[in-house]
Write a protein that holds these residues in place. Structure first.
Motif, short mmCIF file in Angstrom:
data_model
loop_
_atom_site.label_atom_id
_atom_site.label_comp_id
_atom_site.label_asym_id
_atom_site.label_seq_id
_atom_site.Cartn_x
_atom_site.Cartn_y
_atom_site.Cartn_z
N ASP A 73 -1.31 -1.44 10.90
CA ASP A 73 -1.10 0.29 10.90
C ASP A 73 0.74 -0.02 11.70
OD1 ASP A 73 -2.95 0.95 9.46
OD2 ASP A 73 -4.37 0.27 11.51
N LEU A 74 0.67 -0.65 12.42
CA LEU A 74 1.97 -0.87 13.30
C LEU A 74 3.26 -0.39 12.57
CD1 LEU A 74 3.04 0.31 16.35
CD2 LEU A 74 2.97 -2.90 16.35
N CYS A 75 2.83 -0.95 12.42
CA CYS A 75 5.03 -1.72 10.88
C CYS A 75 4.69 0.02 10.16
CB CYS A 75 3.69 -2.60 9.67
SG CYS A 75 4.75 -4.39 10.36
N VAL A 76 3.10 0.54 10.13
CA VAL A 76 3.80 2.43 9.03
C VAL A 76 4.33 3.42 10.20
CG1 VAL A 76 1.54 3.48 7.78
CG2 VAL A 76 1.75 1.18 7.26
N ALA A 77 3.10 3.19 11.48
CA ALA A 77 3.53 4.18 12.73
C ALA A 77 5.27 3.66 12.91
CB ALA A 77 3.36 3.31 13.64
N LEU A 78 6.15 2.04 12.45
CA LEU A 78 7.69 2.36 12.65
C LEU A 78 8.46 2.47 11.48
CD1 LEU A 78 7.27 -0.64 14.91
CD2 LEU A 78 7.68 1.42 15.54
N GLY A 79 7.65 3.25 10.32
CA GLY A 79 7.94 3.07 9.44
C GLY A 79 8.38 2.25 8.46
N LEU A 80 7.93 0.53 8.89
CA LEU A 80 8.66 -0.93 8.13
C LEU A 80 6.93 -1.37 7.14
CD1 LEU A 80 8.38 -2.70 12.01
CD2 LEU A 80 10.63 -1.92 9.83
N GLU A 81 7.75 -1.98 6.52
CA GLU A 81 6.93 -2.29 4.49
C GLU A 81 6.22 -2.93 5.40
OE1 GLU A 81 5.35 -2.24 1.32
OE2 GLU A 81 6.55 -0.70 2.18
N PRO A 82 4.66 -3.32 5.92
CA PRO A 82 3.70 -3.68 5.74
C PRO A 82 3.81 -4.77 5.92
CG PRO A 82 2.54 -1.96 5.60
CD PRO A 82 3.86 -2.00 4.88
N PRO A 83 2.80 -6.66 5.96
CA PRO A 83 3.39 -7.87 5.52
C PRO A 83 2.51 -7.59 3.69
CG PRO A 83 2.70 -7.97 8.39
CD PRO A 83 3.14 -6.46 7.62
N PRO A 84 2.99 -8.42 2.76
CA PRO A 84 1.95 -7.94 1.87
C PRO A 84 0.72 -9.31 1.79
CG PRO A 84 4.16 -9.96 2.18
CD PRO A 84 4.15 -9.10 2.65
N VAL A 85 0.59 -10.21 3.29
CA VAL A 85 -0.35 -10.40 2.78
C VAL A 85 -0.53 -10.75 4.60
CG1 VAL A 85 0.05 -13.01 1.27
CG2 VAL A 85 1.10 -12.74 3.77
N ARG A 86 -1.90 -11.31 4.51
CA ARG A 86 -2.28 -11.15 6.28
C ARG A 86 -1.94 -12.09 7.57
NH1 ARG A 86 -6.27 -9.30 9.78
NH2 ARG A 86 -7.28 -10.90 11.35
N ILE A 87 -1.27 -11.43 8.56
CA ILE A 87 -0.61 -12.76 9.41
C ILE A 87 -1.04 -13.21 10.74
CG2 ILE A 87 1.39 -12.27 7.90
CD1 ILE A 87 1.92 -10.35 10.15
N ARG A 88 -0.91 -14.31 11.15
CA ARG A 88 -1.79 -14.72 12.58
C ARG A 88 -1.50 -14.46 13.28
NH1 ARG A 88 -4.50 -20.65 10.25
NH2 ARG A 88 -6.06 -19.91 8.75
N THR A 89 -0.19 -13.84 13.08
CA THR A 89 0.45 -13.37 14.77
C THR A 89 2.06 -12.58 14.47
OG1 THR A 89 2.30 -14.44 16.32
CG2 THR A 89 2.02 -16.03 14.67
N ALA A 90 1.65 -11.32 15.61
CA ALA A 90 2.85 -10.71 15.03
C ALA A 90 4.40 -11.02 14.82
CB ALA A 90 3.59 -9.75 16.69
N SER A 91 4.79 -12.98 15.59
CA SER A 91 6.16 -13.14 15.95
C SER A 91 6.33 -13.21 14.47
CB SER A 91 5.62 -14.69 16.67
OG SER A 91 4.80 -15.42 15.58
N ARG A 92 5.48 -13.13 12.93
CA ARG A 92 6.09 -13.04 11.64
C ARG A 92 6.68 -12.21 11.52
NH1 ARG A 92 2.91 -17.50 8.46
NH2 ARG A 92 4.61 -16.55 6.85
N VAL A 93 6.88 -11.08 12.13
CA VAL A 93 7.28 -9.60 12.01
C VAL A 93 8.80 -9.51 13.04
CG1 VAL A 93 7.16 -7.40 11.79
CG2 VAL A 93 5.16 -9.24 11.02
N PRO A 94 9.92 -10.32 12.60
CA PRO A 94 10.62 -10.56 14.36
C PRO A 94 11.30 -9.08 14.65
CG PRO A 94 11.07 -11.84 12.32
CD PRO A 94 10.29 -11.50 12.24
N TRP A 95 11.18 -8.17 13.56
CA TRP A 95 11.73 -6.68 13.75
C TRP A 95 11.19 -5.84 15.08
CZ3 TRP A 95 10.88 -1.84 13.62
CH2 TRP A 95 12.21 -1.27 14.68
#
Length: 232
Positions: A73-95
């Motif tokens: 949801d946060l990625c969508v709010a920021l205009g980012l492509e959400p991760p294709p798979v479920r991730i366990r930590t936000a650190s997997r989305v550096p930007w």
């Protein structure tokens, strides 16, 4: 090689007759160019999106970052492509994590316990928010020597400032990197050149084209600000 010195007319469409729309148009045109430029930067757009997403408050993890289930949801709010798979930590989305860190440093959001709430960082105009975000992000630790991406950004600004006409003058990126590395060796510190230039571009202080870096008017404004903050 660049040398391093130590720091120091189409017809206008008829506007709507609605009073609210006329007032909005007047406000937009009356804003100083630097305020409009700051509002258009990736960092200010991102900070406003983070603040809107946080709203009145949102739960976060024990380490103060977005919960894994909230990241799409946060990625969508920021205009980012959400991760294709479920991730366990936000650190997997550096930007996303970089923006979250800037939001915290600039007091756009405050994290206490397991809750993120809105701060006061967006209380001023876009340029004020932009200035505070940069200073608190880059110089927040008040260290004698700033390394990594922050150090690379500051030295890049210093080098660009010493051009005959710094604002709008394109510089060869390889030459700029070589000069920054030379400065790092002279100071005995480590600068992340690539990350530093990315940080400046994120703040709209430089414009990057393949092989070239150009200082923007916002970058020139930033140089003046940093000069004022540096003790004599």
């Amino acid at each position: 090689m660049l040398r391093y010195s130590p720091p120091v007319s189409r017809r206008r469409k008829q506007s709507s007759g609605h009073p609210a729309k006329r007032a909005a148009a007047r406000t937009l045109t009356q804003e100083p160019p630097l305020v409009r430029a700051a509002a258009a930067t990736p960092v200010i757009r991102g900070l406003r999106a983070v603040a809107a997403w946080v709203g009145e408050g949102v739960a976060v993890t024990a380490t103060g970052v977005p919960r894994p289930g909230d990241i799409p949801d946060l990625c969508v709010a920021l205009g980012l492509e959400p991760p294709p798979v479920r991730i366990r930590t936000a650190s997997r989305v550096p930007w996303l994590m970089s923006l979250w860190s800037v939001a915290r440093a600039a007091d756009v959001i405050q994290v206490r316990g397991r809750k993120a709430r809105p701060g006061l960082g967006l209380a001023g105009d876009a340029l004020e928010t932009w200035r505070n975000a940069f200073v608190r992000t880059v110089d927040g630790n008040d260290e004698e020597f700033i390394e990594g991406a922050e150090g690379g950004a500051l030295v890049a600004l210093q080098v660009l400032a010493r051009l005959p006409a710094p604002a709008g003058t394109a510089v060869d990126e390889n030459a700029l990197e070589a000069t920054i590395r030379e400065a790092a060796e002279a100071e005995g510190v480590s600068f992340d050149v690539a990350a530093g230039l990315e940080l400046l571009a994120f703040f709209g202080a430089v414009a990057r084209t393949p092989g070239q870096v150009t200082l923007t008017p916002l970058g020139g404004h930033l140089l003046t600000l940093l000069h004022e903050l540096t003790p004599a």
